[in-house]
Design an enzyme around this catalytic site. Sequence first.
Site, PDB file in Angstrom:
ATOM      1  N   GLY A 166       0.841  -1.199   0.000  1.00  0.00           N
ATOM      2  CA  GLY A 166       0.000   0.000   0.000  1.00  0.00           C
ATOM      3  C   GLY A 166       0.872   1.243   0.000  1.00  0.00           C
ATOM      4  CB  THR A 167       4.074   1.969   1.718  1.00  0.00           C
ATOM      5  OG1 THR A 167       3.564   1.680   3.022  1.00  0.00           O
ATOM      6  CG2 THR A 167       5.090   3.092   1.805  1.00  0.00           C
ATOM      7  CG  ASN A 222      -3.957   4.566   9.793  1.00  0.00           C
ATOM      8  OD1 ASN A 222      -4.207   5.585   9.150  1.00  0.00           O
ATOM      9  ND2 ASN A 222      -2.916   4.475  10.592  1.00  0.00           N
ATOM     10  CD  GLN A 246      -6.667   0.293   8.105  1.00  0.00           C
ATOM     11  OE1 GLN A 246      -7.485  -0.542   8.498  1.00  0.00           O
ATOM     12  NE2 GLN A 246      -5.373   0.173   8.363  1.00  0.00           N
ATOM     13  CG  HIS A 258      -0.634  -6.601   4.823  1.00  0.00           C
ATOM     14  ND1 HIS A 258      -0.636  -6.172   6.125  1.00  0.00           N
ATOM     15  CD2 HIS A 258      -0.176  -5.569   4.085  1.00  0.00           C
ATOM     16  CE1 HIS A 258      -0.177  -4.918   6.163  1.00  0.00           C
ATOM     17  NE2 HIS A 258       0.108  -4.539   4.941  1.00  0.00           N
ATOM     18  CB  THR A 307      10.172  -9.953 -12.901  1.00  0.00           C
ATOM     19  OG1 THR A 307      11.194  -9.649 -13.852  1.00  0.00           O
ATOM     20  CG2 THR A 307       9.596 -11.326 -13.188  1.00  0.00           C
ATOM     21  CB  CYS A 334       5.266   8.133  13.308  1.00  0.00           C
ATOM     22  SG  CYS A 334       3.643   8.835  13.330  1.00  0.00           S
TER      23      CYS A 334
HETATM   24  N1  PLP Z   1      -2.423   3.550   4.211  1.00  0.00           N
HETATM   25  C1  PLP Z   1      -3.131   3.200   5.301  1.00  0.00           C
HETATM   26  C2  PLP Z   1      -4.383   3.948   5.642  1.00  0.00           C
HETATM   27  C3  PLP Z   1      -2.698   2.140   6.110  1.00  0.00           C
HETATM   28  O1  PLP Z   1      -3.394   1.793   7.190  1.00  0.00           O
HETATM   29  C4  PLP Z   1      -1.503   1.462   5.762  1.00  0.00           C
HETATM   30  C5  PLP Z   1      -0.971   0.369   6.621  1.00  0.00           C
HETATM   31  O2  PLP Z   1      -1.048   0.431   7.829  1.00  0.00           O
HETATM   32  C6  PLP Z   1      -0.809   1.850   4.598  1.00  0.00           C
HETATM   33  C7  PLP Z   1      -1.308   2.909   3.852  1.00  0.00           C
HETATM   34  C8  PLP Z   1       0.430   1.148   4.156  1.00  0.00           C
HETATM   35  O3  PLP Z   1       0.157  -0.127   3.650  1.00  0.00           O
HETATM   36  P1  PLP Z   1       1.312  -1.266   3.557  1.00  0.00           P
HETATM   37  O4  PLP Z   1       1.465  -1.806   4.938  1.00  0.00           O
HETATM   38  O5  PLP Z   1       0.796  -2.275   2.613  1.00  0.00           O
HETATM   39  O6  PLP Z   1       2.527  -0.584   3.057  1.00  0.00           O
END
Ligand code: PLP
Length: 375
Positions: A67-68, A147, A175, A197, A233, A320
């Site tokens: 997600g990041t 989150n 989320q 995940h 890949t 954080c």
């Molecule tokens: N954005 C939100 C709102 C999240 O809760 C999270 C993960 O906690 C992320 C982005 C990041 O996702 P990932 O853990 O797949 O990098």
Amino acid sequence: MSYFDYAATQPMRQSAIDAWVNASGMLNAGAQYASGRKARSVLDDARETVAELLGCEPIEVIFTASGTEADNIAMQGLFHASSNEAGAGRIISTPIEHSAVRDTVARLEQEHGATVDLLPVGRDGHISEHSALDTPAAVATAMWANNETGAIMPVADIVARAAAAGTPVHVDAVQVVGKLPVNFHELGAATLAASAHKFGGPRGIGLLLAKRTPAPRPLMFGGGQERGIRPGTNDVAGASGLAAALKESVEQMEQETAHILALRNQLREGILGSIDDAVINTNEPSLDSHLHVSFPGTDGDSLIMLLDQRGVEAATGSACHAGVNRMSHVLEAMGVDDEQGRGSLRFTLGRLSTEADVNELLGLLPEVVALARSV
Ligand code: PLP
């Protein structure tokens, strides 16, 4: 062990494990020979399943590593690709974004001279004022659900209002995907991020839904996979596991939601009934899975440790915050006072949560809170 950290990650669904294992022998989905075509067809199936479940075209599905990564590609890529001249250099965001968006926006501000306007957030954790969206920007972003608190944002309204000013919108739906119905075309956002995940898929694979235009400008260059937006890949097994988890999440959504909501409400009533000055920071509309609570006079890290010693796993929900005894940026933006903010915990429930888990936690909390207050 009782697990109350489903919003951080959750156990893989059996269907996802099976799909993942079945596809683990796949070779290079980009190759022209037979094993490549076989891998490609498994990848295409996963892409088509995702597209069907999330209301978009297969070509709009970009597999990422997390997600990041999806948030980074979207925010940096849309900012650099922007053709909204009236809004050049301007970003609209919120003060409660996950660090994947928040730190990316900060980077664009520091290194690319972006000006950033944040939509204000009220004490209830919801955006309280949207007028900044009426002035054009290179890109706007808002998370679908927070989150930490689980607060759900009116992203469809945000997208429509931004569109009137010619501003493309990125939605962090990490989320939300697998928990609420999502239709990318109906939403009208330029991009949307999700992560396997969080809905019972494998860790290490995420999703970026990206319209054809405006498409994010690539941050990485290479073999041109995933429309060149995320070259490298392909992880065919990961994509297959993601698609299987998403399918099951969507199919089971109604039952799982009802189960989770009943337990969450039981937990909330139990806490309010046994700990006098507990403050609930999760306000409707919110995800059914979330319960964010302040226990004034404690600190979050002590609560986590005391619960962990007793076999209960919960967290503050703020990346954080981990290991640093400080209020999270989300609670700060909500105007929570320092004492309440520092003594906060996020309980998040999921499909495998049980009434016994909730009763165990409720049985331990009065003692744990009293101990944390005496430290
Ligand atoms: N954005 C939100 C709102 C999240 O809760 C999270 C993960 O906690 C992320 C982005 C990041 O996702 P990932 O853990 O797949 O990098």
